[in-house]
Design a protein around this motif. Structure first.
Motif, PDB file in Angstrom:
ATOM      1  N   PRO A  25       0.659  -0.958  -0.159  1.00  0.00           N
ATOM      2  CA  PRO A  25       0.406  -0.031  -0.022  1.00  0.00           C
ATOM      3  C   PRO A  25       0.563   1.335   0.342  1.00  0.00           C
ATOM      4  O   PRO A  25       1.868   1.488   0.344  1.00  0.00           O
ATOM      5  N   ASP A  70      -3.759   3.036   0.675  1.00  0.00           N
ATOM      6  CA  ASP A  70      -4.187   3.226   1.550  1.00  0.00           C
ATOM      7  C   ASP A  70      -4.515   3.590   2.277  1.00  0.00           C
ATOM      8  O   ASP A  70      -5.416   4.774   1.299  1.00  0.00           O
ATOM      9  N   ASP A  93       0.745   5.902  -0.149  1.00  0.00           N
ATOM     10  CA  ASP A  93      -0.457   7.320   0.545  1.00  0.00           C
ATOM     11  C   ASP A  93      -0.437   7.914  -0.780  1.00  0.00           C
ATOM     12  O   ASP A  93      -1.362   8.738  -1.080  1.00  0.00           O
ATOM     13  N   ARG A 104     -12.263   4.939   2.618  1.00  0.00           N
ATOM     14  CA  ARG A 104     -11.098   4.572   2.866  1.00  0.00           C
ATOM     15  C   ARG A 104     -10.237   6.657   2.649  1.00  0.00           C
ATOM     16  O   ARG A 104      -9.719   6.717   2.233  1.00  0.00           O
ATOM     17  N   ARG A 106      -3.838   0.315  -5.209  1.00  0.00           N
ATOM     18  CA  ARG A 106      -2.547   0.176  -4.410  1.00  0.00           C
ATOM     19  C   ARG A 106      -2.715   1.380  -2.773  1.00  0.00           C
ATOM     20  O   ARG A 106      -2.203   1.203  -2.427  1.00  0.00           O
TER      21      ARG A 106
END
Length: 358
Positions: A244, A266, A246, A293, A264
């Motif tokens: 993952p 996060d 940012d 998320r 992918r």
């Protein structure tokens, strides 16, 4: 002072499948109110030029392609003195690069700070031949810069091959990093870049210089090898191998890569899409994934004036840290442009270049 006549040449593009013709013409040392005449020292071939030549994108013709170049100011028109982004005056003899776009500065989009989407936008290397603006592309000995163009000075310490791509590739990546909120406080930020062409390796270098942990994904092993020399901490062929992240920067134009970038991310991640500049297949996105998320997805096309300034600053500071000159082939003369464009593989990371005076 009486205006003088200057001999000039340009490469006329007449449409897909037609040969490119070098045309002799002339211009004047009085380019017009607020305009700047630049003698081009080197121009590089952007992927969008290849898209145009091979019919993957439409463009008006006849026209002059090319929008990545560096040159010297040889004449300045009457009226208000042109100024650089920081306010300094543009002078004859200055070595400069300039923006892909020229904006009016008055329309709704300009007022909103998205000058790159000006309602009256002009684009170098993307316009039809025009008697009112006859030298409007980079594949020529000279270019006339119209009001609304961002002009940036370039010190002599930066080689032509490093400076020319600033007008498109480097400035576009500066805009991408801006949209991704990557800045000097981004140390340790996990960044995924999909696509290791000129945009991708430039993004790797700029993100690395900010202290980010950079992963570059590209199926081509030669491209991955190049990316490793531009600050990538990890290079992979498949985005599924990437833990993952940012921030995800999609610079390949692949629909599969768009999906991989979003997958992918996060929690709180941000995806910036800049590679898809032609029609492609739809991408399936689960809105719940974005909502739960806290994912942000944004697009970037062209760039603002500040981004060209940032691009030049970056190249001045980092030209020896990353091997940018190795990304540009030895220049051909303007008379060889037709063969250069038609033989250049679009998949290559290497920029072809031309010296208009050769």
């Amino acid at each position: 002072m009486t205006a003088a006549t200057v001999a000039a040449r340009y490469a006329r593009w007449d449409g897909v499948g037609q040969p490119i013709t070098v045309v002799k013409t002339s211009t004047t040392t009085d380019p017009g109110p607020g305009r700047v005449l630049v003698a081009i020292d080197l121009a590089t071939v952007c992927g969008s030029d290849l898209h145009t030549v091979h019919g993957r994108r439409s463009a008006p013709h006849p026209g002059i392609l090319g929008h990545e170049q560096v040159g010297h100011v040889t004449a300045i028109g009457s009226g208000a003195q042109p100024r650089y982004f920081g306010g300094a005056q543009v002078n004859i003899g200055d070595r400069v690069v300039w923006s892909v776009t020229a904006s009016c500065g008055r329309c709704r989009n300009c007022a909103r700070g998205i000058e790159q989407k000006c309602s009256h936008l002009k684009k170098y290397g993307h316009e039809a031949l025009d008697n009112g603006w006859p030298l409007n592309g980079g594949f020529a000995s000279h270019c006339v810069l119209v009001p609304g163009t961002t002009i940036a000075p370039v010190p002599d310490s930066v080689p032509d091959a490093v400076a020319a791509p600033a007008s498109c590739a480097t400035a576009t990546v500066a805009a991408v990093l801006d949209a991704a909120a990557l800045n000097r406080s981004s140390e340790g930020t996990r960044v995924l870049i999909t696509g290791a062409g000129m945009l991708g390796v430039t993004a790797a270098a700029m993100a690395n210089a900010l202290g980010a942990r950079v992963t570059v994904c590209d199926p081509d092993p030669a491209r991955r090898e190049v990316a490793a020399g531009f600050g990538a901490d990890l290079v992979v062929a498949d985005a599924l191998e990437v833990p993952p992240v940012d921030v995800a920067l999609e610079l390949s134009g692949s629909s599969l890569a768009v999906q991989a970038c979003i997958a992918r991310l996060d929690v709180g991640g941000r995806a910036v899409l800049a590679g898809t500049v032609a029609a492609s297949r739809d991408v399936s996105i689960d809105p719940e994934h974005l909502v739960r998320r806290l994912i942000t997805v944004t697009g970037v096309h062209n760039y603002r004036p500040v981004h060209l300034h940032t691009a030049v600053e970056f190249l001045v500071a980092n030209q020896h840290r990353y091997p940018f000159a190795s990304l540009v082939a030895a220049p051909a003369g303007l008379d060889h442009l037709d063969a250069t464009l038609r033989s250049a593989p679009h998949s290559s990371f290497l920029r072809q270049s031309l010296c208009p005076t050769a």
